[in-house]
Design an enzyme around this catalytic site. Structure first.
Site, short mmCIF file in Angstrom:
data_model
loop_
_atom_site.label_atom_id
_atom_site.label_comp_id
_atom_site.label_asym_id
_atom_site.label_seq_id
_atom_site.Cartn_x
_atom_site.Cartn_y
_atom_site.Cartn_z
CE LYS A 114 -4.48 0.78 0.03
NZ LYS A 114 -5.53 -0.09 -0.51
P1 NAD Z 1 -12.86 7.20 -3.27
O1 NAD Z 1 -11.89 8.27 -2.94
O2 NAD Z 1 -13.25 6.99 -4.68
O3 NAD Z 1 -14.20 7.41 -2.44
C1 NAD Z 1 -14.23 7.58 -1.05
C2 NAD Z 1 -15.62 8.06 -0.67
O4 NAD Z 1 -15.74 8.08 0.75
C3 NAD Z 1 -15.92 9.48 -1.14
O5 NAD Z 1 -17.27 9.54 -1.58
C4 NAD Z 1 -15.76 10.32 0.11
O6 NAD Z 1 -16.52 11.51 0.10
C5 NAD Z 1 -16.27 9.33 1.13
N1 NAD Z 1 -15.85 9.60 2.51
C6 NAD Z 1 -14.64 9.93 2.97
N2 NAD Z 1 -14.69 10.10 4.30
C7 NAD Z 1 -15.96 9.83 4.66
C8 NAD Z 1 -16.64 9.83 5.90
N3 NAD Z 1 -16.02 10.14 7.03
N4 NAD Z 1 -17.94 9.50 5.89
C9 NAD Z 1 -18.58 9.20 4.74
N5 NAD Z 1 -18.00 9.19 3.56
C10 NAD Z 1 -16.70 9.51 3.52
O7 NAD Z 1 -12.26 5.86 -2.63
P2 NAD Z 1 -12.62 4.35 -3.02
O8 NAD Z 1 -11.62 3.89 -4.01
O9 NAD Z 1 -14.07 4.24 -3.32
O10 NAD Z 1 -12.28 3.59 -1.66
C11 NAD Z 1 -13.22 3.48 -0.59
C12 NAD Z 1 -12.81 2.34 0.32
O11 NAD Z 1 -12.74 1.12 -0.43
C13 NAD Z 1 -11.43 2.46 0.98
O12 NAD Z 1 -11.47 1.82 2.24
C14 NAD Z 1 -10.54 1.68 0.05
O13 NAD Z 1 -9.34 1.25 0.68
C15 NAD Z 1 -11.46 0.53 -0.28
N6 NAD Z 1 -11.14 -0.20 -1.50
C16 NAD Z 1 -11.01 0.43 -2.69
C17 NAD Z 1 -10.74 -0.32 -3.82
C18 NAD Z 1 -10.67 0.32 -5.19
O14 NAD Z 1 -10.55 -0.43 -6.17
N7 NAD Z 1 -10.76 1.62 -5.35
C19 NAD Z 1 -10.56 -1.70 -3.74
C20 NAD Z 1 -10.71 -2.33 -2.50
C21 NAD Z 1 -11.01 -1.57 -1.39
#
Ligand code: NAD
Length: 424
Positions: A114
């Site tokens: 990461k």
């Molecule tokens: P992103 O940046 O696209 O979206 C994050 C979202 O969370 C945004 O809408 C933001 O406004 C919201 N957010 C942030 N803080 C918040 C809070 N306190 N309360 C409510 N909403 C909040 O990120 P993402 O890629 O969608 O990742 C989200 C989660 O999924 C993370 O934990 C990430 O590690 C995990 N994840 C992502 C992927 C991927 O392929 N992108 C894969 C596996 C896991």
């Protein structure tokens, strides 16, 4: 908790502390020898970089970034890059460790990594973000390469960020190296289906979980926290399958409508207005209210530590699909397990992203591309098989599903470690 080799123990409730706590529990179930446990609870390699960026006003600002490799026994390391103002080394260590178990749960030949930069990307102009990304990519290029460590998007980063990293790395090599990142735009070697893959995996594992209870999406209401890549796609695909999406939120707040929200229309509204709140026909709710909103399924898709001992007993959902990594603390886990909530653990539930990242990497190495149907059919097969493998592990050992997922992943890493032996 047993201290790490440097004598420290991560702060209680930090993500790394949670990850180690989960590891220790799974290691006890597996009856791991202490030295094998010691090996696997440590990250292999940690890089911290402090680097300058010339801002639009001509000033120079120094940023701090990280790249951590947790384990490489099953293959190159894989894991996203996060841009967030609260990123720290302990969070990155935890996320890297979870990536190792996740890749092993879905049985793809990667270890976990990461990375992250302490920055609020919303406060930077596009030019500043591009410069920050190019410099960060250069700084971490000493540990990043297509055969060794392959980043992908995470919170605060996008396909555009990956395009800049790929271009920067390629400029240094003197030729295009498409396979150095995944989650790239399709136009420069990205994979069809990658953008939707994590949300699709969340939908598939939730669908399988519902089936085990004799239910389908048509029978349920869903609340989703986070409306980024994972949350928005999860909500959209679950709605397509017939679920009623009753509450959504992003960092600026949440919206709800017990009669259901049109997720596509919400996404368009969000695109135009930069926030969800104010979407016509919805009530405004806080993020805290979203987590305890009356819905059958709660899908936390934002950040770690959202469901804690403070709010777990108020959660009304009877199924939790963890799109985010580490969205609940071990105390919350216990409270919800005791209430009989069906938890689909993160390292299984959100593994669709890294699975299609694997497909993208293979395609990029071969310069030969697969169709949408091929991608989704292979993703479906892997997610369904992995879901049932975790359920079988839980059933056979009479353990919770989260522990079962960890046990399945850790056991595969242990076997690989034993086969390779300890160098020299
Ligand atoms: P992103 O940046 O696209 O979206 C994050 C979202 O969370 C945004 O809408 C933001 O406004 C919201 N957010 C942030 N803080 C918040 C809070 N306190 N309360 C409510 N909403 C909040 O990120 P993402 O890629 O969608 O990742 C989200 C989660 O999924 C993370 O934990 C990430 O590690 C995990 N994840 C992502 C992927 C991927 O392929 N992108 C894969 C596996 C896991």
């Amino acid at each position: 908790m047993k201290p790490l080799a440097d004598g420290t123990t991560p702060p209680k409730n930090s993500s790394y502390w949670v990850a180690l706590q989960q590891f220790d529990e799974a290691a006890a179930v597996l009856g791991l020898e202490e030295d094998m446990g010691d090996l696997l609870r440590h990250t292999k390699r940690e890089l911290t970089v402090n680097f300058p960026v010339t801002m639009d006003d001509g000033s120079i600002r120094v940023f701090t970034g990280f790249r951590v490799h947790h384990n490489t026994v099953r293959g190159p390391t894989k894991g996203g890059i996060r841009y967030h103002h609260l990123v720290d080394m302990n969070e990155i260590r935890a996320l890297a460790m979870w990536m190792t178990w996740k890749c092993a749960v879905v049985n793809i030949p990667f270890g976990g990594a990461k990375g992250g930069v302490i920055v609020n990307p919303k406060e930077l102009s596009e030019a500043e973000l591009r410069k920050l990304t190019r410099r960060f990519a250069t700084e971490i290029s000493i540990v990043m390469c297509p055969e060794g460590d392959i980043p992908a998007p995470d919170v605060g980063t996008t396909p555009q960020t990956m395009a800049w990293i790929m271009d920067t790395y390629s400029m240094h090599q003197g030729h295009s190296v498409n396979a150095v990142v995944t989650g790239k735009p399709i136009e420069i070697g990205g994979s069809l289906g990658r953008f939707e893959a994590t949300g699709r995996g969340v939908m598939i594992t939730t669908r399988e979980a519902l089936k085990t209870l004799g239910k389908s999406f048509r029978d349920v209401t869903v609340a989703v926290q986070g409306f980024g890549n994972v949350g928005a796609v999860t909500a959209m695909l679950m709605q397509e399958e017939g679920a009623k999406i009753v509450a959504l939120s992003d960092v600026s707040g949440g919206i709800a409508n017990p009669k259901g929200l049109d997720v596509k229309a919400v996404a368009e509204y969000c695109e135009t207005n930069g926030r969800l709140v104010g979407f016509p026909g919805s009530n405004e709710i806080s993020n805290e209210e979203l987590l305890t909103y009356p819905a059958d399924i709660l899908s936390p898709c934002a950040l770690e530590n959202q469901i804690t001992d403070k709010n777990a007993d108020k959660v009304q959902a009877w199924m939790i699909a963890e799109g985010a990594n580490g969205p609940m603390t071990p105390e919350a886990d216990r409270i919800l397990e005791d209430k009989g909530v069906f938890i689909i653990p993160d390292i299984l539930c959100n593994a669709g992203g890294v699975t299609v990242s694997y497909f993208e990497w293979v395609q990029s190495l071969q310069f030969f591309f697969w169709s949408d149907e091929e991608i989704n059919e292979r993703l479906e097969r892997i997610m369904v098989n992995s879901f049932h493998a975790v359920m079988a592990e839980a059933e056979n050992r009479k353990i919770e599903r989260r522990v079962a997922a960890q046990v399945l992943g850790i056991d595969r890493v242990v076997k690989a470690t034993e086969l390779r032996g300890i160098y020299p």
